[in-house]
Design a protein around this motif. Structure first.
Motif, PDB file in Angstrom:
ATOM      1  N   SER A 616      -1.139  21.608 -41.237  1.00  0.00           N
ATOM      2  CA  SER A 616       0.042  22.216 -41.963  1.00  0.00           C
ATOM      3  C   SER A 616       0.267  23.513 -41.803  1.00  0.00           C
ATOM      4  CB  SER A 616       0.080  21.785 -43.536  1.00  0.00           C
ATOM      5  OG  SER A 616      -1.145  22.455 -43.954  1.00  0.00           O
ATOM      6  N   VAL A 617      -1.004  24.237 -41.452  1.00  0.00           N
ATOM      7  CA  VAL A 617      -0.925  25.768 -40.965  1.00  0.00           C
ATOM      8  C   VAL A 617      -0.181  25.853 -39.639  1.00  0.00           C
ATOM      9  CG1 VAL A 617      -2.187  27.761 -40.474  1.00  0.00           C
ATOM     10  CG2 VAL A 617      -2.806  26.125 -42.343  1.00  0.00           C
ATOM     11  N   VAL A 618      -0.341  25.022 -38.803  1.00  0.00           N
ATOM     12  CA  VAL A 618       0.268  25.023 -37.495  1.00  0.00           C
ATOM     13  C   VAL A 618       1.699  24.945 -37.592  1.00  0.00           C
ATOM     14  CG1 VAL A 618       0.384  23.956 -35.237  1.00  0.00           C
ATOM     15  CG2 VAL A 618      -1.777  24.283 -36.299  1.00  0.00           C
ATOM     16  N   ASP A 619       2.016  23.860 -38.410  1.00  0.00           N
ATOM     17  CA  ASP A 619       3.583  23.456 -38.729  1.00  0.00           C
ATOM     18  C   ASP A 619       4.066  24.651 -39.378  1.00  0.00           C
ATOM     19  OD1 ASP A 619       3.523  20.896 -37.710  1.00  0.00           O
ATOM     20  OD2 ASP A 619       3.197  20.141 -39.413  1.00  0.00           O
ATOM     21  N   ASP A 620       3.601  25.309 -40.387  1.00  0.00           N
ATOM     22  CA  ASP A 620       4.235  26.631 -41.098  1.00  0.00           C
ATOM     23  C   ASP A 620       4.411  27.681 -39.918  1.00  0.00           C
ATOM     24  OD1 ASP A 620       4.227  25.100 -43.283  1.00  0.00           O
ATOM     25  OD2 ASP A 620       2.321  25.851 -44.348  1.00  0.00           O
ATOM     26  N   SER A 621       3.368  27.856 -39.005  1.00  0.00           N
ATOM     27  CA  SER A 621       3.377  29.186 -38.097  1.00  0.00           C
ATOM     28  C   SER A 621       4.496  28.815 -37.169  1.00  0.00           C
ATOM     29  CB  SER A 621       2.154  29.060 -37.245  1.00  0.00           C
ATOM     30  OG  SER A 621       2.014  28.030 -36.376  1.00  0.00           O
ATOM     31  N   LEU A 622       5.005  27.374 -37.060  1.00  0.00           N
ATOM     32  CA  LEU A 622       6.120  27.122 -36.182  1.00  0.00           C
ATOM     33  C   LEU A 622       7.408  26.613 -37.107  1.00  0.00           C
ATOM     34  CD1 LEU A 622       4.071  24.940 -33.606  1.00  0.00           C
ATOM     35  CD2 LEU A 622       4.920  27.248 -33.350  1.00  0.00           C
ATOM     36  N   SER A 623       7.498  27.395 -38.309  1.00  0.00           N
ATOM     37  CA  SER A 623       8.555  26.901 -39.162  1.00  0.00           C
ATOM     38  C   SER A 623       9.795  27.276 -38.613  1.00  0.00           C
ATOM     39  CB  SER A 623       8.260  27.574 -40.557  1.00  0.00           C
ATOM     40  OG  SER A 623       8.373  28.678 -40.336  1.00  0.00           O
ATOM     41  N   VAL A 624       9.983  28.517 -38.016  1.00  0.00           N
ATOM     42  CA  VAL A 624      11.371  28.934 -37.595  1.00  0.00           C
ATOM     43  C   VAL A 624      11.799  28.137 -36.348  1.00  0.00           C
ATOM     44  CG1 VAL A 624      12.639  30.715 -36.338  1.00  0.00           C
ATOM     45  CG2 VAL A 624      10.931  31.400 -38.017  1.00  0.00           C
ATOM     46  N   GLU A 625      10.912  27.703 -35.651  1.00  0.00           N
ATOM     47  CA  GLU A 625      11.118  26.946 -34.306  1.00  0.00           C
ATOM     48  C   GLU A 625      11.342  25.614 -34.599  1.00  0.00           C
ATOM     49  OE1 GLU A 625       8.450  28.711 -34.592  1.00  0.00           O
ATOM     50  OE2 GLU A 625       8.714  30.390 -33.009  1.00  0.00           O
ATOM     51  N   ARG A 626      10.642  24.956 -35.684  1.00  0.00           N
ATOM     52  CA  ARG A 626      10.834  23.633 -36.249  1.00  0.00           C
ATOM     53  C   ARG A 626      12.128  23.324 -36.868  1.00  0.00           C
ATOM     54  NH1 ARG A 626       7.051  23.533 -39.374  1.00  0.00           N
ATOM     55  NH2 ARG A 626       8.276  23.174 -41.373  1.00  0.00           N
ATOM     56  N   ILE A 627      12.419  24.227 -37.865  1.00  0.00           N
ATOM     57  CA  ILE A 627      13.736  24.149 -38.494  1.00  0.00           C
ATOM     58  C   ILE A 627      15.091  24.249 -37.427  1.00  0.00           C
ATOM     59  CG2 ILE A 627      15.198  25.201 -40.139  1.00  0.00           C
ATOM     60  CD1 ILE A 627      12.624  26.027 -41.811  1.00  0.00           C
ATOM     61  N   MET A 628      14.727  25.279 -36.443  1.00  0.00           N
ATOM     62  CA  MET A 628      16.011  25.216 -35.838  1.00  0.00           C
ATOM     63  C   MET A 628      16.007  24.053 -34.977  1.00  0.00           C
ATOM     64  SD  MET A 628      16.138  29.217 -34.417  1.00  0.00           S
ATOM     65  CE  MET A 628      17.393  28.694 -33.330  1.00  0.00           C
ATOM     66  N   ALA A 629      14.904  23.454 -34.334  1.00  0.00           N
ATOM     67  CA  ALA A 629      15.056  22.289 -33.509  1.00  0.00           C
ATOM     68  C   ALA A 629      15.605  21.395 -34.293  1.00  0.00           C
ATOM     69  CB  ALA A 629      13.653  22.176 -32.972  1.00  0.00           C
ATOM     70  N   ARG A 703      22.023  31.780 -22.707  1.00  0.00           N
ATOM     71  CA  ARG A 703      21.351  32.942 -22.888  1.00  0.00           C
ATOM     72  C   ARG A 703      21.023  33.423 -24.168  1.00  0.00           C
ATOM     73  NH1 ARG A 703      24.423  36.387 -17.957  1.00  0.00           N
ATOM     74  NH2 ARG A 703      23.992  35.067 -16.132  1.00  0.00           N
ATOM     75  N   ALA A 704      22.227  33.281 -25.004  1.00  0.00           N
ATOM     76  CA  ALA A 704      21.728  33.634 -26.436  1.00  0.00           C
ATOM     77  C   ALA A 704      20.571  32.960 -27.141  1.00  0.00           C
ATOM     78  CB  ALA A 704      23.056  33.463 -27.371  1.00  0.00           C
ATOM     79  N   LEU A 705      20.049  32.062 -26.457  1.00  0.00           N
ATOM     80  CA  LEU A 705      18.806  31.116 -27.169  1.00  0.00           C
ATOM     81  C   LEU A 705      17.739  31.682 -26.407  1.00  0.00           C
ATOM     82  CD1 LEU A 705      20.113  27.482 -27.374  1.00  0.00           C
ATOM     83  CD2 LEU A 705      19.978  29.054 -29.206  1.00  0.00           C
ATOM     84  N   ALA A 706      17.654  32.263 -25.480  1.00  0.00           N
ATOM     85  CA  ALA A 706      16.484  32.769 -24.538  1.00  0.00           C
ATOM     86  C   ALA A 706      15.424  33.306 -25.437  1.00  0.00           C
ATOM     87  CB  ALA A 706      16.998  33.741 -23.526  1.00  0.00           C
ATOM     88  N   SER A 707      15.832  34.218 -26.547  1.00  0.00           N
ATOM     89  CA  SER A 707      14.445  34.675 -27.255  1.00  0.00           C
ATOM     90  C   SER A 707      14.040  33.814 -28.122  1.00  0.00           C
ATOM     91  CB  SER A 707      15.352  35.760 -27.993  1.00  0.00           C
ATOM     92  OG  SER A 707      16.091  35.251 -29.188  1.00  0.00           O
ATOM     93  N   PHE A 708      14.747  32.424 -28.330  1.00  0.00           N
ATOM     94  CA  PHE A 708      14.035  31.514 -29.190  1.00  0.00           C
ATOM     95  C   PHE A 708      13.028  30.478 -28.397  1.00  0.00           C
ATOM     96  CE2 PHE A 708      17.896  32.777 -31.281  1.00  0.00           C
ATOM     97  CZ  PHE A 708      17.204  33.145 -32.581  1.00  0.00           C
ATOM     98  N   LEU A 709      13.281  30.529 -27.107  1.00  0.00           N
ATOM     99  CA  LEU A 709      12.633  29.688 -26.215  1.00  0.00           C
ATOM    100  C   LEU A 709      11.064  29.907 -25.951  1.00  0.00           C
ATOM    101  CD1 LEU A 709      15.714  28.672 -23.931  1.00  0.00           C
ATOM    102  CD2 LEU A 709      14.699  27.560 -26.257  1.00  0.00           C
ATOM    103  N   TYR A 710      10.104  29.079 -25.714  1.00  0.00           N
ATOM    104  CA  TYR A 710       8.746  29.402 -25.460  1.00  0.00           C
ATOM    105  C   TYR A 710       8.590  28.596 -24.152  1.00  0.00           C
ATOM    106  CZ  TYR A 710       3.946  29.487 -25.381  1.00  0.00           C
ATOM    107  OH  TYR A 710       2.435  29.408 -24.989  1.00  0.00           O
ATOM    108  N   GLY A 711       8.294  29.492 -22.983  1.00  0.00           N
ATOM    109  CA  GLY A 711       7.799  28.445 -21.856  1.00  0.00           C
ATOM    110  C   GLY A 711       9.033  27.655 -21.282  1.00  0.00           C
ATOM    111  N   ALA A 712      10.105  28.029 -21.227  1.00  0.00           N
ATOM    112  CA  ALA A 712      11.305  27.178 -21.061  1.00  0.00           C
ATOM    113  C   ALA A 712      12.321  28.288 -20.595  1.00  0.00           C
ATOM    114  CB  ALA A 712      11.679  26.446 -22.232  1.00  0.00           C
TER     115      ALA A 712
END
Length: 754
Positions: A616-629, A703-712
């Protein structure tokens, strides 16, 4: 940008009132209150003397805290505390003589001087503090951390101010920026640190605080802006869809509308009638949306506060929501009704009556606009699908990139030991007993302790060097024996810590590989000595082990150089509360009960420990990315459904109007497969045009999403290929049923219908 201040910098700003009437600071902290039933933990705030005067809210009873209370030792009568109305009602049973009563907070006696009304929420709209204590009590109440003693190295306070009458935020920003250097030099004694900050162009900034301050808003401001754009895209998509369907329906009503015109109705009157029909659709949709809005907003707030159950988000509907909904209804009416109404009432009355219901001549002259709208709809859906694909693939990469440890089966049990009397070796024996008690539980494979749980955004860093030369910033953690085994972190060489490592021996340190590369490039670290430098103090450590790299603050950032110290060698007793790290292959629920029982038996004056899983800590650390996805995928699915409905409805209307034509074609020998191909091709051109336009738009907007992407890459070919496949599948599915219906047309029935 750093939104927290050390107390020294805040005190330097506190009395500079060029543009501020009052400057204040606060800090969220749990406070333990002792009562007849034991110790209970409540949400509290440490506030400076100008906190309540600046917020200008009168107390329900008594008085508020003042600058006289914000001194070491409190006011002449002792330490004062202001309580919330809820705390007054529950703890004191709404006693009218509550003013002057005593509260034992963290083993310190406070006197209640005021009760704040229920509507007072402080300067943070997400918090609902129960207790307000003076900021000067921090070394007593938060003694383990003692941010005050940390000086300019401890950044912990949120600072706000009330402007002088007539002053603007721009003037305040210019003022605090101008005095930055002076305040920095006055309050920070470390000249080297001051010089480093000056070289990095250190300066204060002022922003509007009219709606309060909270970290959640900063965290989710940009992601929610993207979500709002997606909501707008779905609304526009739905409007285009309805406009296309209304245009197709209007073509089928040509004879009716022509008859009304022939009987004396004006074009304006017919346009108004069609607009009213569109308004009815918009109003019904708005009412339905408002009906489910509380459920949706509650679900969204639950997602935003995941892992932060103490936060409060007000999701109730107010006049702003209703006003926005009314505006959306009006805009939707114009978008979905105006163009179809104008098109349906245009043209010559004689030609419209002569055209007939099933003749395609009039439709052929007007079929370009519906197809253009459908193409725009498909293009917009394509943009949403590509965006969802990019965010989802980025989230998957974050989960699969590896944290450097194995979170599966790891439970974190946080113990709060600040207010129990044991220190030094006695405290270490207490933790040793806690670890032994937990390790004896069924399914437990390994137990250790740590002061910082990875991925919780906590940071402890110090400057390290091998000799008197260049220093390197190293992230720190203090851990117990078997920590690396419990966390599943690789251990390459050397030895682990032991409960026998004591403060009387030389200090030991275990470095991760990144720290070894930074401090010993190309050399062996085992047995070497590194020096921790803090101000004018230098502490030597012997390197006894090398561990693998593990993510520290969050999943996005690469594993930094990290040094692990032994909890048994904390000679200054800097940390009292540690979190047990328990690896288990059995059910986790019994651990919580065992931990509570152990804590109550071994440290009865401490509150119950809190258990959370590492997963759950891992999930919470990715909360922004998870919610957006999650939200983007939801909106993309909605976009595909809406697009499918639009394609199906428009093609069904168009096919129904061509019944007689299809019947004649089949009477002349056309086969069913040919009819199906003809109808399918009618949507194929629209789908191809829309998909191509959508791809181009997606390439430009991704390009507007570039800052939200990781390794992609925002131009990931796999995502675009899958998006094209999804759009083709939707277009084919939406076109198949009308094509099948057309192929089953009986020629004689179609001709008789004409």
């Amino acid at each position: 940008i750093n939104y927290t201040f050390p107390e020294s910098l805040f005190r330097g700003l506190e009395h500079r009132h060029e543009v501020f009437a009052k400057v204040f600071a606060y800090f969220q902290v749990p406070l333990q209150v002792k009562g007849n039933g034991g110790v209970e933990s409540f949400r509290g705030q440490m506030v400076s003397g100008e906190f309540f005067p600046a917020l200008e809210t009168a107390p329900l009873l008594g008085r508020t805290l003042t600058p006289e209370d914000d001194h070491k030792g409190g006011n002449p009568a002792g330490f004062a505390v202001v309580i919330s109305q809820h705390f007054w009602e529950t703890w004191f049973s709404s006693a009218p003589d509550v003013i002057g009563r005593k509260l034992q907070i963290d083993n310190t006696v406070f006197t209640v001087v005021g009760v704040m009304p229920k509507g007072f929420i402080g300067a943070d709209p997400l918090e609902r503090p129960e207790l307000f204590v003076p900021l000067a009590t921090e070394p007593i109440l938060d003694g383990e951390h003692n941010h005050t003693a940390g000086g300019f190295h401890s950044w912990w306070l949120v600072v706000m101010g009330r402007l002088q009458p007539g002053a603007t935020v721009e003037q305040a920003n210019a003022n605090v920026s101008a005095i930055s250097e002076a305040v920095l030099h006055e309050t920070a004694p470390d000249t080297a640190w001051v010089a480093r900050q000056s070289n990095q162009h250190f300066h204060f900034m002022a922003e509007s605080g009219s709606t309060g301050f909270d970290y959640l808003r900063m965290t989710f401001r940009r992601p929610l802006a993207v979500v709002l754009a997606m909501c707008g895209g779905i609304l526009l998509l739905a409007c285009l869809n309805l406009a296309s369907l209304l245009m197709a329906r209007g073509a089928a009503r040509q004879r009716e509308l022509a008859t009304r015109l022939a009987m004396g109705a004006s074009r304006r009157r017919l346009v108004m009638q069609l607009m009213v029909e569109s308004l009815l659709i918009a109003v019904l949709g708005t009412v339905a949306g408002l009906a489910i809005a509380p459920l949706v907003s509650h679900s969204l707030s639950a997602m935003l506060t995941s892992g932060h159950s103490e936060l409060y988000i007000d999701t109730s509907l107010d006049l702003r929501v209703f006003g926005f909904a009314a505006l959306v209804a009006v805009v939707a009416t114009l978008l979905i009704g105006l163009v179809p109404a104008l098109q349906a009432t245009s043209g010559s009355l004689h030609d419209r009556i002569k055209a007939g219901l099933h003749t395609t001549q009039a439709h052929e002259r007007r079929k370009f606009l519906p197809r253009a709208l459908l193409s725009v709809e498909i293009a917009l859906a394509m943009v949403l699908v590509v965006g969802a694909g990019l965010l989802a693939s980025s989230l998957m990469r974050l989960y699969t990139s590896g944290a450097g440890f194995n979170p599966s089966g790891v439970e974190n049990i946080a113990f709060s030991m600040e207010k129990q009397p044991l220190r030094g070796d006695a405290l270490m024996r207490l933790y040793h007993e806690l670890g032994d008690g937990l390790s004896r539980q069924p399914g437990v494979k390994s137990v250790s302790f740590a002061v910082i749980v990875p991925l919780t955004h906590s940071i402890w860093d110090e400057d390290f060097s091998v000799s008197a030369g260049k220093t390197t910033e190293i992230y720190m953690n203090r851990v117990g024996p078997n920590y690396f085994q419990a966390m599943g972190i690789s251990f390459f060489e050397g030895r682990d810590f032991s409960w026998n490592d004591s403060v009387t021996e030389s200090c030991k340190v275990i470095l991760n590989q990144a720290a070894v590369k930074a401090l010993f490039p190309g050399g062996n670290a085992i047995g070497q000595v590194v020096h921790e430098r803090s101000g004018n103090t230098t502490v030597p450590y012997e390197v006894v082990g090398v561990a693998g790299d593990a993510k520290y603050r969050d999943m996005r950032t690469v594993a930094p150089p990290t040094a692990y110290l032994a909890i048994t060698q904390d000679s200054k007793q800097q940390w009292l509360s540690y979190t047990a790290v328990v690896r288990t292959d059995g059910p986790a629920a019994p651990l919580a009960g065992t931990a509570r029982t152990l804590a109550q038996r071994l440290a009865p004056t401490t509150p119950a420990p809190v258990m959370t899983s590492m997963a759950s800590v891992v999930d919470d650390s990715l909360s922004v990315e998870r919610i957006m996805a999650m939200l983007s995928v939801f909106f993309a699915v909605c976009a595909l459904v809406v697009t499918a409905v639009g394609l199906y409805g428009t093609l069904a209307y168009a096919t129904a109007r061509r019944t007689s034509e299809i019947g004649i074609r089949m009477a002349l020998g056309a086969r069913r497969a040919q009819v199906m191909r003809m109808v399918l091709f009618q949507n194929a051109g629209v789908a191809a045009t829309g998909t191509a336009a959508g791809l181009l738009a997606a390439l430009l907007t991704s390009r507007a999403l570039a800052s939200f992407l990781y390794g992609a890459s925002p131009r990931d070919p796999l995502v675009y290929a899958v998006s094209i496949g999804a759009m083709v599948a939707v277009a084919c599915a939406a076109s198949l049923l009308p094509a099948l219906r057309a192929s089953r047309t009986e020629p004689i029935a179609a001709i008789r219908c004409e």
